[in-house]
Write a protein that holds these residues in place. Structure first.
Motif, PDB file in Angstrom:
ATOM      1  N   GLY A  41       0.811  -1.211   0.000  1.00 30.75           N
ATOM      2  CA  GLY A  41       0.000   0.000   0.000  1.00 30.75           C
ATOM      3  C   GLY A  41       0.847   1.265   0.000  1.00 30.75           C
ATOM      4  O   GLY A  41       0.582   2.209  -0.746  1.00 30.75           O
ATOM      5  N   LEU A  42       1.897   1.262   0.827  1.00 32.99           N
ATOM      6  CA  LEU A  42       2.786   2.418   0.859  1.00 32.99           C
ATOM      7  C   LEU A  42       3.487   2.622  -0.472  1.00 32.99           C
ATOM      8  O   LEU A  42       3.671   3.760  -0.932  1.00 32.99           O
ATOM      9  CB  LEU A  42       3.816   2.242   1.985  1.00 32.99           C
ATOM     10  CG  LEU A  42       3.277   2.352   3.418  1.00 32.99           C
ATOM     11  CD1 LEU A  42       4.336   1.908   4.413  1.00 32.99           C
ATOM     12  CD2 LEU A  42       2.830   3.775   3.712  1.00 32.99           C
ATOM     13  N   ARG A  43       3.866   1.517  -1.103  1.00 34.20           N
ATOM     14  CA  ARG A  43       4.524   1.611  -2.410  1.00 34.20           C
ATOM     15  C   ARG A  43       3.615   2.307  -3.414  1.00 34.20           C
ATOM     16  O   ARG A  43       4.030   3.207  -4.152  1.00 34.20           O
ATOM     17  CB  ARG A  43       4.876   0.205  -2.897  1.00 34.20           C
ATOM     18  CG  ARG A  43       5.571   0.175  -4.265  1.00 34.20           C
ATOM     19  CD  ARG A  43       5.593  -1.243  -4.834  1.00 34.20           C
ATOM     20  NE  ARG A  43       5.969  -2.212  -3.812  1.00 34.20           N
ATOM     21  CZ  ARG A  43       5.305  -3.356  -3.601  1.00 34.20           C
ATOM     22  NH1 ARG A  43       4.237  -3.658  -4.336  1.00 34.20           N
ATOM     23  NH2 ARG A  43       5.703  -4.197  -2.673  1.00 34.20           N
ATOM     24  N   GLN A  44       2.349   1.912  -3.432  1.00 32.30           N
ATOM     25  CA  GLN A  44       1.410   2.506  -4.375  1.00 32.30           C
ATOM     26  C   GLN A  44       1.176   3.986  -4.065  1.00 32.30           C
ATOM     27  O   GLN A  44       1.175   4.832  -4.961  1.00 32.30           O
ATOM     28  CB  GLN A  44       0.086   1.746  -4.339  1.00 32.30           C
ATOM     29  CG  GLN A  44      -0.938   2.265  -5.350  1.00 32.30           C
ATOM     30  CD  GLN A  44      -2.209   1.440  -5.337  1.00 32.30           C
ATOM     31  OE1 GLN A  44      -2.456   0.683  -4.396  1.00 32.30           O
ATOM     32  NE2 GLN A  44      -3.023   1.577  -6.368  1.00 32.30           N
ATOM     33  N   TRP A  45       0.974   4.305  -2.791  1.00 31.96           N
ATOM     34  CA  TRP A  45       0.718   5.692  -2.421  1.00 31.96           C
ATOM     35  C   TRP A  45       1.920   6.580  -2.731  1.00 31.96           C
ATOM     36  O   TRP A  45       1.763   7.724  -3.163  1.00 31.96           O
ATOM     37  CB  TRP A  45       0.374   5.776  -0.939  1.00 31.96           C
ATOM     38  CG  TRP A  45      -0.954   5.146  -0.614  1.00 31.96           C
ATOM     39  CD1 TRP A  45      -2.066   5.111  -1.413  1.00 31.96           C
ATOM     40  CD2 TRP A  45      -1.294   4.441   0.577  1.00 31.96           C
ATOM     41  NE1 TRP A  45      -3.083   4.431  -0.780  1.00 31.96           N
ATOM     42  CE2 TRP A  45      -2.649   4.005   0.438  1.00 31.96           C
ATOM     43  CE3 TRP A  45      -0.619   4.117   1.753  1.00 31.96           C
ATOM     44  CZ2 TRP A  45      -3.309   3.281   1.415  1.00 31.96           C
ATOM     45  CZ3 TRP A  45      -1.277   3.418   2.735  1.00 31.96           C
ATOM     46  CH2 TRP A  45      -2.611   2.993   2.578  1.00 31.96           C
ATOM     47  N   MET A  46       3.123   6.067  -2.513  1.00 31.08           N
ATOM     48  CA  MET A  46       4.321   6.857  -2.803  1.00 31.08           C
ATOM     49  C   MET A  46       4.436   7.143  -4.301  1.00 31.08           C
ATOM     50  O   MET A  46       4.751   8.258  -4.720  1.00 31.08           O
ATOM     51  CB  MET A  46       5.568   6.157  -2.292  1.00 31.08           C
ATOM     52  CG  MET A  46       5.695   6.061  -0.767  1.00 31.08           C
ATOM     53  SD  MET A  46       5.652   7.649   0.085  1.00 31.08           S
ATOM     54  CE  MET A  46       3.966   7.642   0.723  1.00 31.08           C
ATOM     55  N   ARG A  47       4.169   6.133  -5.111  1.00 29.08           N
ATOM     56  CA  ARG A  47       4.257   6.334  -6.568  1.00 29.08           C
ATOM     57  C   ARG A  47       3.198   7.308  -7.052  1.00 29.08           C
ATOM     58  O   ARG A  47       3.455   8.155  -7.914  1.00 29.08           O
ATOM     59  CB  ARG A  47       4.143   4.999  -7.282  1.00 29.08           C
ATOM     60  CG  ARG A  47       5.425   4.179  -7.201  1.00 29.08           C
ATOM     61  CD  ARG A  47       5.297   2.846  -7.877  1.00 29.08           C
ATOM     62  NE  ARG A  47       6.579   2.150  -7.918  1.00 29.08           N
ATOM     63  CZ  ARG A  47       6.716   0.849  -8.098  1.00 29.08           C
ATOM     64  NH1 ARG A  47       5.645   0.080  -8.245  1.00 29.08           N
ATOM     65  NH2 ARG A  47       7.919   0.302  -8.124  1.00 29.08           N
ATOM     66  N   LEU A  48       1.987   7.177  -6.530  1.00 31.92           N
ATOM     67  CA  LEU A  48       0.934   8.112  -6.914  1.00 31.92           C
ATOM     68  C   LEU A  48       1.267   9.531  -6.466  1.00 31.92           C
ATOM     69  O   LEU A  48       0.832  10.504  -7.081  1.00 31.92           O
ATOM     70  CB  LEU A  48      -0.404   7.668  -6.308  1.00 31.92           C
ATOM     71  CG  LEU A  48      -1.031   6.415  -6.929  1.00 31.92           C
ATOM     72  CD1 LEU A  48      -2.260   5.984  -6.138  1.00 31.92           C
ATOM     73  CD2 LEU A  48      -1.404   6.655  -8.382  1.00 31.92           C
ATOM     74  N   GLY A  49       2.023   9.664  -5.385  1.00 32.43           N
ATOM     75  CA  GLY A  49       2.394  10.986  -4.896  1.00 32.43           C
ATOM     76  C   GLY A  49       3.601  11.583  -5.584  1.00 32.43           C
ATOM     77  O   GLY A  49       4.014  12.707  -5.280  1.00 32.43           O
ATOM     78  N   GLY A  50       4.207  10.848  -6.524  1.00 34.79           N
ATOM     79  CA  GLY A  50       5.350  11.376  -7.262  1.00 34.79           C
ATOM     80  C   GLY A  50       6.685  11.020  -6.660  1.00 34.79           C
ATOM     81  O   GLY A  50       7.699  11.651  -6.977  1.00 34.79           O
ATOM     82  N   PHE A  51       6.725   9.982  -5.789  1.00 36.98           N
ATOM     83  CA  PHE A  51       7.972   9.563  -5.152  1.00 36.98           C
ATOM     84  C   PHE A  51       8.407   8.201  -5.688  1.00 36.98           C
ATOM     85  O   PHE A  51       7.613   7.474  -6.288  1.00 36.98           O
ATOM     86  CB  PHE A  51       7.795   9.475  -3.626  1.00 36.98           C
ATOM     87  CG  PHE A  51       7.413  10.773  -2.986  1.00 36.98           C
ATOM     88  CD1 PHE A  51       8.374  11.717  -2.666  1.00 36.98           C
ATOM     89  CD2 PHE A  51       6.084  11.069  -2.708  1.00 36.98           C
ATOM     90  CE1 PHE A  51       8.017  12.918  -2.080  1.00 36.98           C
ATOM     91  CE2 PHE A  51       5.722  12.270  -2.128  1.00 36.98           C
ATOM     92  CZ  PHE A  51       6.691  13.197  -1.819  1.00 36.98           C
TER      93      PHE A  51
END
Length: 474
Positions: A41-51
């Motif tokens: 979940g963190l991986r997905q949220w980070m990618r969606l946030g531009g990280f």
């Protein structure tokens, strides 16, 4: 790469609120959690946030990614197998105290998280959490980390510079020439006159001369001749004995005596009353000063640096400066170019000031927009470096409330609007040509071949223009 991953990557690049803009590397976020579902979940949220997420299942694995050059931040669970998140925090702070660590805590871990905040954690977020809240905290921490690394890079650059290059920032040909002249003439004991418009840094040059003058261990004493009432200049400059005039209840040493063994800086010398100029000339010739009401002259050993903001010979023609005093003061004449003639130096100076004020006020200065960069290059800076320094300070301070417009700060106008430049056509055309070439060099990161292609210029022509306009590759 599967379709889902590719779709996530594209979404992360195009998200309006993302950190990594088009063509820019994504800031890394080190995610440490032993729960595979949480990491996913963190991986997905980070990618969606531009990280760009990096992952580890425990503290030891996470520390393998950490060093003082790590360009992002760390998101870690408090309860990890082996070493806890708080212990990890201590080890990270030992490696780099400015590396942001964000803790994820369960409800029962809040006291531990509070302890971690005292240890220097950037923040803690209680589970279950809102992904938008986490993204905002990560974005703020990543921006802080970027500022820290930029400040360190600037500090290393300044440390690598020799003393003069650090104090008189500038890469244009005129500033390189000025630094060379200061280094050469400071070794002599000749009088120096610094010529430059208001705000160009004449006192900075004078202090550099004083610091580099061999055998001058005395004080650097500055007097702005335009800042004192005419009735006070003589007493301030030459001093007085007790009882010399009404109110002189004790003897006072003047600025000339205070500078004995050192350097006397006379700023705006053309504002000195004409009646006092012969007395100053005598002091310079005889190397002794007569206090007001004094009975015997006091010998002094001083080096004089003076400054004017108009042409010295014009000051003589306008009866502001005695010609014989000018000949005594300008044995060496150093000229500081106005900021509008220094090419890309405005951006270098602005970045330096903004980083310095960001550190002083603990505010992350915003990145310059394309419009901000255009203003830096196009604005003529009538107040020179002093005005630019003020603009940088206001830019940093106003960013705490809203995204500032540099154009509005320096011109008082709306973004996209600026009063037309005035002056000789030749100067305006040269300024425009300098701006176009400087922008192209910055856009292509100094790749001359790409600049030649964009501007349709042969290499020899481009080199000649860059030399004439005082431009260098970034």
């Amino acid at each position: 790469m599967n379709r889902a991953t590719a779709k996530q990557d594209r979404a992360g690049t195009e998200t309006p609120g993302g950190v990594g803009g088009e063509g820019e590397p994504r800031p890394p976020v080190l995610v440490i959690d032993d729960d595979p579902a949480m990491r996913a979940g963190l991986r997905q949220w980070m990618r969606l946030g531009g990280f760009e997420p990096l992952e580890a299942v425990d503290a030891e694995g996470g520390l393998a990614h950490v060093n003082e050059r790590f360009p992002g931040c760390i998101v870690t669970d408090v309860l990890l197998p082996g070493m806890s998140g708080v212990e990890l925090l201590r080890k990270v702070k030992a490696i780099d105290p400015d590396l942001p660590v964000i803790l994820l805590t369960g409800h029962g871990d809040v006291p531990m998280a509070v302890e971690a905040m005292r240890e220097g954690a950037a923040d803690f977020i209680e589970k279950p959490f809102d992904p938008d809240v986490l993204a905002a905290v990560v974005r703020r921490s990543a921006a802080h980390r970027r500022l820290v690394l930029e400040n360190r890079a600037l500090s290393r650059r300044l440390d690598d510079m020799e003393g003069l290059e650090a104090r008189l920032l500038g890469e244009c040909a005129e500033m390189r020439r000025l630094r060379a002249e200061i280094s050469h003439y400071a070794a002599t004991d000749a009088s120096v006159m610094v010529v430059g418009e208001t705000g160009t840094g004449k006192e900075v040059v004078a202090r550099a001369i004083a610091d580099l003058s061999p055998g001058r261990e005395g004080a650097f004493v500055a007097l702005n001749c335009a800042a004192l009432p005419e009735s006070m200049v003589e007493a301030e400059l030459f001093g007085h004995e007790a009882g010399a005039f009404t109110g002189a209840d004790r003897e006072r040493m003047g600025r000339v005596e205070q500078a004995d063994g050192g350097v006397l800086f006379l700023d705006e010398i053309s504002a000195m009353p004409m009646a006092l100029q012969p007395k100053l000339l005598r002091v310079l010739q005889e190397r002794e000063v007569d206090r007001i009401g004094g009975r015997a002259p006091v010998p002094v050993d001083i080096r004089v640096v003076s400054a004017v903001n108009i042409e010295p010979r014009e000051a003589v023609e306008r009866n502001l400066l005695r010609q014989d005093l000018l000949y005594r003061l300008n044995t060496i004449e150093l000229r500081i170019p106005p900021l509008r003639e220094r090419g890309g130096d405005a951006r270098l100076l602005f970045d330096s000031f903004a980083n310095r004020f960001g550190a002083d006020y603990r505010i992350d200065p915003p990145r310059l927009s394309a419009d901000d960069a255009e203003v830096l290059a196009a604005y003529r800076w009538p107040g020179n470096v002093r005005e630019l320094r003020n603009a940088a300070e206001r830019f940093v301070l106003s960013s705490a409330l809203e995204r500032p417009s540099l154009r509005a700060l320096v011109t008082g106008g709306e973004p996209g609007r600026e009063a037309p430049a005035r002056g000789r056509l030749r100067d305006l055309m040269e300024d425009y040509e300098r701006r176009v070439i400087a922008d192209a060099l910055a856009r292509h990161e100094g790749r001359v071949i790409d600049v030649m292609a964009e501007l349709d210029l042969p290499r020899r022509t481009l080199n000649e223009k860059m030399s004439r306009l005082g431009l260098s590759r970034p």
